[in-house]
Design an enzyme around this catalytic site. Structure first.
Site, PDB file in Angstrom:
ATOM      1  N   ARG A 110       0.816  -1.223   0.000  1.00 42.13           N
ATOM      2  CA  ARG A 110       0.000   0.000   0.000  1.00 42.13           C
ATOM      3  C   ARG A 110       0.849   1.273   0.000  1.00 42.13           C
ATOM      4  O   ARG A 110       0.435   2.314   0.478  1.00 42.13           O
ATOM      5  CB  ARG A 110      -0.982   0.011   1.177  1.00 42.13           C
ATOM      6  CG  ARG A 110      -2.034  -1.081   1.112  1.00 42.13           C
ATOM      7  CD  ARG A 110      -3.151  -0.808   2.097  1.00 42.13           C
ATOM      8  NE  ARG A 110      -4.200  -1.825   1.982  1.00 42.13           N
ATOM      9  CZ  ARG A 110      -4.265  -2.912   2.748  1.00 42.13           C
ATOM     10  NH1 ARG A 110      -3.347  -3.125   3.672  1.00 42.13           N
ATOM     11  NH2 ARG A 110      -5.249  -3.772   2.584  1.00 42.13           N
ATOM     12  N   LYS A 132       2.133  11.405 -10.190  1.00 46.37           N
ATOM     13  CA  LYS A 132       1.402  10.537 -11.116  1.00 46.37           C
ATOM     14  C   LYS A 132       2.281   9.359 -11.501  1.00 46.37           C
ATOM     15  O   LYS A 132       3.387   9.528 -11.998  1.00 46.37           O
ATOM     16  CB  LYS A 132       0.986  11.307 -12.373  1.00 46.37           C
ATOM     17  CG  LYS A 132      -0.265  12.136 -12.183  1.00 46.37           C
ATOM     18  CD  LYS A 132      -0.789  12.620 -13.527  1.00 46.37           C
ATOM     19  CE  LYS A 132      -2.093  13.372 -13.373  1.00 46.37           C
ATOM     20  NZ  LYS A 132      -2.620  13.829 -14.664  1.00 46.37           N
ATOM     21  N   GLU A 174       7.172  19.431 -23.450  1.00 46.28           N
ATOM     22  CA  GLU A 174       6.509  19.661 -22.165  1.00 46.28           C
ATOM     23  C   GLU A 174       6.820  21.065 -21.634  1.00 46.28           C
ATOM     24  O   GLU A 174       5.968  21.716 -21.026  1.00 46.28           O
ATOM     25  CB  GLU A 174       6.936  18.607 -21.145  1.00 46.28           C
ATOM     26  CG  GLU A 174       6.468  17.189 -21.448  1.00 46.28           C
ATOM     27  CD  GLU A 174       4.983  16.973 -21.160  1.00 46.28           C
ATOM     28  OE1 GLU A 174       4.326  17.895 -20.645  1.00 46.28           O
ATOM     29  OE2 GLU A 174       4.491  15.873 -21.452  1.00 46.28           O
ATOM     30  N   LYS A 208       4.491  23.633 -12.651  1.00 48.98           N
ATOM     31  CA  LYS A 208       3.825  22.386 -12.273  1.00 48.98           C
ATOM     32  C   LYS A 208       3.505  22.376 -10.785  1.00 48.98           C
ATOM     33  O   LYS A 208       2.427  21.930 -10.369  1.00 48.98           O
ATOM     34  CB  LYS A 208       4.680  21.176 -12.652  1.00 48.98           C
ATOM     35  CG  LYS A 208       3.956  19.857 -12.438  1.00 48.98           C
ATOM     36  CD  LYS A 208       4.502  18.736 -13.283  1.00 48.98           C
ATOM     37  CE  LYS A 208       3.595  17.510 -13.156  1.00 48.98           C
ATOM     38  NZ  LYS A 208       4.066  16.383 -13.981  1.00 48.98           N
ATOM     39  N   GLU A 218      -6.482  15.653  -8.333  1.00 51.21           N
ATOM     40  CA  GLU A 218      -7.368  15.808  -9.489  1.00 51.21           C
ATOM     41  C   GLU A 218      -8.838  15.893  -9.097  1.00 51.21           C
ATOM     42  O   GLU A 218      -9.694  15.276  -9.732  1.00 51.21           O
ATOM     43  CB  GLU A 218      -7.160  14.656 -10.480  1.00 51.21           C
ATOM     44  CG  GLU A 218      -5.783  14.627 -11.113  1.00 51.21           C
ATOM     45  CD  GLU A 218      -5.670  13.562 -12.190  1.00 51.21           C
ATOM     46  OE1 GLU A 218      -6.031  12.393 -11.926  1.00 51.21           O
ATOM     47  OE2 GLU A 218      -5.231  13.899 -13.291  1.00 51.21           O
ATOM     48  N   ARG A 223      -5.753  20.521 -12.336  1.00 57.94           N
ATOM     49  CA  ARG A 223      -4.593  19.744 -12.772  1.00 57.94           C
ATOM     50  C   ARG A 223      -4.701  19.289 -14.228  1.00 57.94           C
ATOM     51  O   ARG A 223      -3.702  18.953 -14.870  1.00 57.94           O
ATOM     52  CB  ARG A 223      -4.408  18.546 -11.839  1.00 57.94           C
ATOM     53  CG  ARG A 223      -3.089  17.836 -12.015  1.00 57.94           C
ATOM     54  CD  ARG A 223      -2.755  16.970 -10.838  1.00 57.94           C
ATOM     55  NE  ARG A 223      -1.559  16.186 -11.101  1.00 57.94           N
ATOM     56  CZ  ARG A 223      -0.830  15.590 -10.170  1.00 57.94           C
ATOM     57  NH1 ARG A 223      -1.174  15.686  -8.910  1.00 57.94           N
ATOM     58  NH2 ARG A 223       0.238  14.901 -10.487  1.00 57.94           N
ATOM     59  N   ASN A 227      -2.618  18.532 -18.998  1.00 58.34           N
ATOM     60  CA  ASN A 227      -2.918  17.588 -20.080  1.00 58.34           C
ATOM     61  C   ASN A 227      -3.058  18.273 -21.436  1.00 58.34           C
ATOM     62  O   ASN A 227      -3.405  17.619 -22.431  1.00 58.34           O
ATOM     63  CB  ASN A 227      -4.198  16.802 -19.788  1.00 58.34           C
ATOM     64  CG  ASN A 227      -4.042  15.823 -18.648  1.00 58.34           C
ATOM     65  OD1 ASN A 227      -4.842  15.780 -17.727  1.00 58.34           O
ATOM     66  ND2 ASN A 227      -2.988  15.012 -18.695  1.00 58.34           N
ATOM     67  N   HIS A 230      -2.162  16.542 -24.691  1.00 62.29           N
ATOM     68  CA  HIS A 230      -2.023  15.120 -24.386  1.00 62.29           C
ATOM     69  C   HIS A 230      -3.205  14.269 -24.829  1.00 62.29           C
ATOM     70  O   HIS A 230      -3.031  13.075 -25.089  1.00 62.29           O
ATOM     71  CB  HIS A 230      -1.791  14.924 -22.884  1.00 62.29           C
ATOM     72  CG  HIS A 230      -0.408  15.289 -22.445  1.00 62.29           C
ATOM     73  ND1 HIS A 230       0.108  16.555 -22.594  1.00 62.29           N
ATOM     74  CD2 HIS A 230       0.583  14.555 -21.864  1.00 62.29           C
ATOM     75  CE1 HIS A 230       1.351  16.581 -22.125  1.00 62.29           C
ATOM     76  NE2 HIS A 230       1.655  15.385 -21.676  1.00 62.29           N
ATOM     77  N   HIS A 234      -1.655  11.626 -26.862  1.00 61.37           N
ATOM     78  CA  HIS A 234      -1.602  10.245 -26.364  1.00 61.37           C
ATOM     79  C   HIS A 234      -2.210   9.267 -27.363  1.00 61.37           C
ATOM     80  O   HIS A 234      -1.705   8.146 -27.535  1.00 61.37           O
ATOM     81  CB  HIS A 234      -2.358  10.144 -25.036  1.00 61.37           C
ATOM     82  CG  HIS A 234      -1.519  10.461 -23.841  1.00 61.37           C
ATOM     83  ND1 HIS A 234      -2.047  10.630 -22.582  1.00 61.37           N
ATOM     84  CD2 HIS A 234      -0.181  10.633 -23.698  1.00 61.37           C
ATOM     85  CE1 HIS A 234      -1.077  10.898 -21.725  1.00 61.37           C
ATOM     86  NE2 HIS A 234       0.058  10.908 -22.376  1.00 61.37           N
ATOM     87  N   HIS A 249       7.437  10.445 -26.681  1.00 61.72           N
ATOM     88  CA  HIS A 249       6.316  11.081 -25.993  1.00 61.72           C
ATOM     89  C   HIS A 249       6.252  12.579 -26.300  1.00 61.72           C
ATOM     90  O   HIS A 249       5.185  13.124 -26.606  1.00 61.72           O
ATOM     91  CB  HIS A 249       6.420  10.867 -24.483  1.00 61.72           C
ATOM     92  CG  HIS A 249       5.348  11.559 -23.710  1.00 61.72           C
ATOM     93  ND1 HIS A 249       4.012  11.208 -23.792  1.00 61.72           N
ATOM     94  CD2 HIS A 249       5.398  12.616 -22.853  1.00 61.72           C
ATOM     95  CE1 HIS A 249       3.294  12.006 -23.016  1.00 61.72           C
ATOM     96  NE2 HIS A 249       4.115  12.871 -22.440  1.00 61.72           N
TER      97      HIS A 249
END
Length: 348
Positions: A110, A132, A174, A208, A218, A223, A227, A230, A234, A249
């Site tokens: 955990r 993330k 980015e 950031k 989120e 946040r 993206n 993206h 993506h 990427h």
């Protein structure tokens, strides 16, 4: 060496930035955390002298290895070493590496403590910060993941001296994204190329930090700004891997930025001159402005429908109102998205 403090509800942690700082920064963190066991996970392509940790495992984690199978292999290693809550794992590698290792560390017992030491520009300004973690599944980027903050991030810019030029350009996608969503003045500095790489990294991390501190898990949508580029990017990246023509990427993000800026213009949020300006800056950093393979529009639509921002399969995007200001949760149609992808197929 510069330090930025990430101050979140669940955890506060430092980001160290500088050249040749890996060992001294690591020693500082270990002396504070006092782990019972230390494990170093390191990209097998890196040549680093022993860091004095209890155990070092070299392995390859590329985008193709960013999956559940690799995650379970890492967990097997943790079990063999009998790692526990007081242990510490140091992840040294690029974005796919820290994403996958961080995910394994977030779900083992955990959650156990870890440090990210990114070795690519893209990972330095993006993947290593913010908590993330995740892996890909069935050609869908990061569809399995969690938010687990590291205990520290060490950004040693000496790794960039041997970074291939395409990887350096990939990271700038980015960086340019950060300027577009939050700071027009920063965008203008990037246009002029009048800042050192360390200054650029520092400002991107500040941006950031400002966003994730206001939306750690989120819950309020802020946040989602991160993206930008993206959603479409993506989908193109996933398709490129399917057809064995993988996009880096950052290259996919560059194309996604153009597509989503195009949509911003089509919907009347932004003027066409800004689109031209953004395309020029991306090209100046040797980022792609044209799609070099024939897209599968059905695949792209299905990938976007599964995007975490979509509602009921209907796409929602982050769009630009102006350079330096973005808005989240903007509804559009797949017809407009298809138009944007078609725009990418034209010579820019």
């Amino acid at each position: 060496m510069k330090t930025i403090s990430i101050n979140l509800k669940a955890k506060k942690y430092p980001v160290f930035i500088g050249k040749n700082i890996l060992r001294p920064a690591l020693q500082t963190i270990i002396s504070e955390l006092k782990p019972d066991k230390t494990l170093c996970l390191i990209d097998q392509n890196l040549q680093i002298k022993s860091l004095g940790l209890d155990k070092t495992i070299k392995l390859a984690i590329t985008e193709q290895d960013k999956n559940i199978k690799t995650t379970l292999k890492l967990i097997d290693s943790f079990l063999k070493l009998n790692l526990g809550k007081k242990s510490l794992v140091v992840n040294i590698g690029g974005g796919a590496f820290t994403d996958t290792a961080g995910f394994a560390e977030s779900i083992y017992a955990r959650g156990i403590r870890f440090i990210n030491c990114p070795t690519t520009l893209l990972a330095m300004v993006d993947a290593s910060i913010g908590g993330k973690t995740g892996v890909n599944y069935k050609n869908i980027k990061n569809i399995i993941g969690s938010i687990q903050q590291p205990n520290a991030v060490i950004i040693d810019t000496s790794f960039l001296t041997t970074l291939p030029k395409d990887q350096l350009s990939s990271g700038y996608a980015e960086i340019i994204k950060h300027s577009l969503i939050k700071d027009k003045n920063y965008f203008n500095h990037l246009k002029l190329k009048d800042r050192t790489l360390e200054q650029v990294i520092f400002r991107s991390i500040q941006i950031k930090k400002e966003i994730i501190e206001l939306d750690e898990d989120e819950t309020n949508g802020l946040r989602q700004l991160l993206n930008f580029g993206h959603t479409i990017g993506h989908s193109l990246e996933s398709f490129s891997h399917k057809i064995k023509k993988p996009l880096l990427h950052g290259y996919a993000v560059s194309l996604g930025i153009i597509a989503e800026t195009y949509i911003s213009v089509k919907l009347g949020y932004l003027n066409s001159e800004s689109l031209d300006e953004i395309i020029t800056v991306l090209a100046d950093y040797n980022l792609p402005t044209k799609l070099e393979f024939k897209p599968d529009y059905d695949f792209i639509q299905k990938a976007i429908a599964k995007d975490k921002k979509s509602v009921g399969g209907k796409p929602k995007l982050v769009l630009l109102k102006e350079i330096g200001k973005a808005v989240t949760e903007q509804t559009t149609t797949f017809d407009i998205i298809n138009d944007a992808v078609k725009f990418l197929c034209k010579k820019q």
